[in-house]
Enzyme design. Structure first.
Site, PDB file in Angstrom:
ATOM      1  N   LYS A  14       4.469  -2.144  -1.093  1.00 14.40           N
ATOM      2  CA  LYS A  14       4.754  -2.644  -2.340  1.00 14.40           C
ATOM      3  C   LYS A  14       6.020  -3.177  -2.627  1.00 14.40           C
ATOM      4  O   LYS A  14       6.431  -4.084  -3.135  1.00 14.40           O
ATOM      5  CB  LYS A  14       4.448  -1.529  -3.641  1.00 14.40           C
ATOM      6  CG  LYS A  14       4.848  -2.133  -4.912  1.00 14.40           C
ATOM      7  CD  LYS A  14       4.268  -1.129  -6.052  1.00 14.40           C
ATOM      8  CE  LYS A  14       5.426  -0.194  -6.227  1.00 14.40           C
ATOM      9  NZ  LYS A  14       6.812  -0.552  -7.006  1.00 14.40           N
ATOM     10  N   ASP A  15       6.988  -2.545  -1.923  1.00 10.46           N
ATOM     11  CA  ASP A  15       8.417  -2.942  -1.833  1.00 10.46           C
ATOM     12  C   ASP A  15       8.786  -3.661  -0.448  1.00 10.46           C
ATOM     13  O   ASP A  15       9.384  -3.174   0.317  1.00 10.46           O
ATOM     14  CB  ASP A  15       9.410  -1.647  -1.709  1.00 10.46           C
ATOM     15  CG  ASP A  15       9.120  -0.842  -3.038  1.00 10.46           C
ATOM     16  OD1 ASP A  15       9.306  -1.581  -4.236  1.00 10.46           O
ATOM     17  OD2 ASP A  15       8.893   0.420  -3.120  1.00 10.46           O
ATOM     18  N   ARG A  48       7.543   3.833 -12.356  1.00  9.20           N
ATOM     19  CA  ARG A  48       7.808   3.102 -13.601  1.00  9.20           C
ATOM     20  C   ARG A  48       6.635   2.581 -14.446  1.00  9.20           C
ATOM     21  O   ARG A  48       6.744   2.490 -15.700  1.00  9.20           O
ATOM     22  CB  ARG A  48       8.624   1.954 -13.484  1.00  9.20           C
ATOM     23  CG  ARG A  48       9.909   2.080 -12.752  1.00  9.20           C
ATOM     24  CD  ARG A  48      10.794   0.893 -12.682  1.00  9.20           C
ATOM     25  NE  ARG A  48      12.061   1.190 -12.608  1.00  9.20           N
ATOM     26  CZ  ARG A  48      12.785   1.121 -11.297  1.00  9.20           C
ATOM     27  NH1 ARG A  48      12.042   0.701 -10.212  1.00  9.20           N
ATOM     28  NH2 ARG A  48      13.999   1.509 -10.909  1.00  9.20           N
ATOM     29  N   GLY A  85       6.362   2.062   1.628  1.00  4.88           N
ATOM     30  CA  GLY A  85       5.371   1.539   1.123  1.00  4.88           C
ATOM     31  C   GLY A  85       5.537  -0.071   1.092  1.00  4.88           C
ATOM     32  O   GLY A  85       6.671  -0.541   0.943  1.00  4.88           O
ATOM     33  N   MET A 127      12.559   8.772  -4.591  1.00 12.06           N
ATOM     34  CA  MET A 127      13.307   8.996  -5.765  1.00 12.06           C
ATOM     35  C   MET A 127      12.706  10.089  -6.573  1.00 12.06           C
ATOM     36  O   MET A 127      12.993   9.976  -7.677  1.00 12.06           O
ATOM     37  CB  MET A 127      13.783   7.753  -6.341  1.00 12.06           C
ATOM     38  CG  MET A 127      14.554   6.789  -5.480  1.00 12.06           C
ATOM     39  SD  MET A 127      15.518   5.752  -6.425  1.00 12.06           S
ATOM     40  CE  MET A 127      14.517   4.758  -7.254  1.00 12.06           C
ATOM     41  N   GLY A 128      11.548  10.615  -6.142  1.00 14.61           N
ATOM     42  CA  GLY A 128      10.942  11.585  -6.740  1.00 14.61           C
ATOM     43  C   GLY A 128       9.818  10.929  -7.694  1.00 14.61           C
ATOM     44  O   GLY A 128       9.356   9.749  -7.414  1.00 14.61           O
ATOM     45  N   GLN A 186      21.531   1.867  -6.328  1.00 13.09           N
ATOM     46  CA  GLN A 186      20.512   0.880  -6.449  1.00 13.09           C
ATOM     47  C   GLN A 186      20.184   0.396  -7.628  1.00 13.09           C
ATOM     48  O   GLN A 186      19.330  -0.380  -8.015  1.00 13.09           O
ATOM     49  CB  GLN A 186      19.447   1.315  -5.354  1.00 13.09           C
ATOM     50  CG  GLN A 186      18.430   2.295  -5.897  1.00 13.09           C
ATOM     51  CD  GLN A 186      17.367   2.804  -4.971  1.00 13.09           C
ATOM     52  OE1 GLN A 186      17.762   3.469  -3.810  1.00 13.09           O
ATOM     53  NE2 GLN A 186      16.272   2.281  -5.076  1.00 13.09           N
ATOM     54  N   HIS A 221       3.272   7.551  -3.031  1.00 11.46           N
ATOM     55  CA  HIS A 221       4.074   8.448  -2.185  1.00 11.46           C
ATOM     56  C   HIS A 221       3.264   9.419  -1.365  1.00 11.46           C
ATOM     57  O   HIS A 221       3.685   9.861  -0.396  1.00 11.46           O
ATOM     58  CB  HIS A 221       5.087   9.263  -2.886  1.00 11.46           C
ATOM     59  CG  HIS A 221       5.987   8.369  -3.721  1.00 11.46           C
ATOM     60  ND1 HIS A 221       6.033   8.533  -5.179  1.00 11.46           N
ATOM     61  CD2 HIS A 221       7.180   7.844  -3.618  1.00 11.46           C
ATOM     62  CE1 HIS A 221       7.066   7.865  -5.885  1.00 11.46           C
ATOM     63  NE2 HIS A 221       7.769   7.293  -4.681  1.00 11.46           N
TER      64      HIS A 221
HETATM   65  O1  PAF Z   1      11.759   3.010  -2.367  1.00 13.49           O
HETATM   66  C1  PAF Z   1      12.266   3.918  -3.086  1.00 13.49           C
HETATM   67  O2  PAF Z   1      11.655   4.956  -3.933  1.00 13.49           O
HETATM   68  C2  PAF Z   1      13.768   3.910  -2.835  1.00 13.49           C
HETATM   69  O3  PAF Z   1      14.422   2.618  -2.795  1.00 13.49           O
HETATM   70  C3  PAF Z   1      14.322   4.545  -1.515  1.00 13.49           C
HETATM   71  C4  PAF Z   1      13.763   4.041  -0.293  1.00 13.49           C
HETATM   72  C5  PAF Z   1      13.701   6.092  -1.728  1.00 13.49           C
HETATM   73  C6  PAF Z   1      15.923   4.718  -1.404  1.00 13.49           C
HETATM   74  O4  PAF Z   1      16.437   5.447  -2.596  1.00 13.49           O
END
Ligand code: PAF
Length: 291
Positions: free
Chosen positions: A151-152, A189, A149, A32-33, A63, A39
């Site tokens: 983390k998620d 964040r 990642g 999401m940048g 989301q 990343h």
């Molecule tokens: O982990 C993220 O940044 C977002 O949930 C993803 C996988 C890019 C989907 O929008």
């Protein structure tokens, strides 16, 4: 260095990727940048394993809940392109909302059973939005493998399940969480944190570290592990959203820590919700693993 090719529409990207796919494997890093080292580590992993690495930058509205930070979410496409290029990306895909969700939009993906727990409990609809956008991005890019990642961890688990259930052919690769020097998991964040909140935030990772140390010493009672983490987080003036000890397989709470376990935390530092976790295999030995 010449600038990375940037595509805005799914059709343009598909056309551009066709000749690149013929040259070798395609790796994909959806983001999401607001790219940070976490990343960039995914982009490096993809570049090491793939001939071409595609990075998407799309702040996915579906989301975010109505009271979440969709509008405030940092957007910095030019910086992201430069950072992605330095880490080895070859192509950037930055669609607009209409390119991903053509109006009138009516189709979503629901992964059942593992999306109502952990982050799904307080972020209703979050994983429906994640699953839907990731499925679309995977369809558009059609990579050999996609990188996420650890983390998620719940997100990784949900995406693996979706790809398996819907017979996708893409390999889903989880990469280790990248941390600041004091242990705080990197996150876009973290930029929201005040100085005081930033100083308190590493307590989450410290609490998880204490939990692993206790498990290594033989603690197997999930309830006691939870309480230990909760107390440590509260002592640092963070407000726990949840602390859960679950099976990595179905994300259901466990009473005894055995086998593949996910210990996951979400806690607020001020208004900023931070998450972190550890995945461990508990057998004869205690080993950290990836989700
Ligand atoms: O982990 C993220 O940044 C977002 O949930 C993803 C996988 C890019 C989907 O929008």
């Amino acid at each position: 260095m010449t600038a990375l090719p940037l595509y805005r529409s799914p059709d343009e990207l598909r056309a551009a990727l066709a000749p690149l796919r013929a040259r070798g494997d395609l790796g994909f890093v959806p983001t999401m940048g607001a790219l940070h080292e976490g990343h960039l580590s995914l982009i490096r992993a993809s570049a090491a394993q793939s001939e071409t690495t595609v990075v998407s930058v799309f702040v996915n509205p579906t989301q975010f809940g109505p009271s979440e930070d969709f509008d405030a979410y940092p957007r910095m496409l030019q910086d992201d392109i430069a950072a992605a290029q330095s880490a080895g990306a070859d192509v950037i895909f930055a669609p607009d909302k209409a390119g991903i969700y053509p109006e009138p939009y009516r189709t979503y993906i629901e992964v059942e059973g593992i999306t109502g727990t952990l982050c799904g409990r307080s972020r209703e609809g979050h994983f429906r939005g994640v699953a839907t956008v990731v499925w679309k991005l995977l369809q558009i890019v059609d990579p050999d493998r996609a990188f996420f990642g650890a983390k998620d961890a719940q997100q990784v688990r949900v995406i693996r399940q979706m790809v398996r259930d819907l017979l996708g052919r893409w390999e889903i690769v989880a990469c280790p969480t990248v941390r600041e020097a004091d242990g705080l998991a990197m996150s876009s964040r973290n930029a929201y944190l005040s100085k005081k909140e930033r100083a308190r935030a590493p307590a989450i990772q410290e609490a998880l570290g204490d939990a692993i140390a206790r498990i290594e010493k033989g603690e197997r009672h999930a309830g006691r592990i939870r309480v230990g983490i909760m107390e440590r987080i509260e002592a640092a003036s963070l407000r726990p959203d949840y602390v859960d000890v679950v099976s990595l397989d179905d994300l259901a709470p466990v009473h005894e820590t055995q086998g593949d376990i996910l210990i996951a935390v979400a806690a607020f530092a001020g208004a900023t919700r931070l998450i972190d976790n550890v995945c461990i295999h508990i057998g004869d030995q205690v080993e950290e693993r990836l989700p």
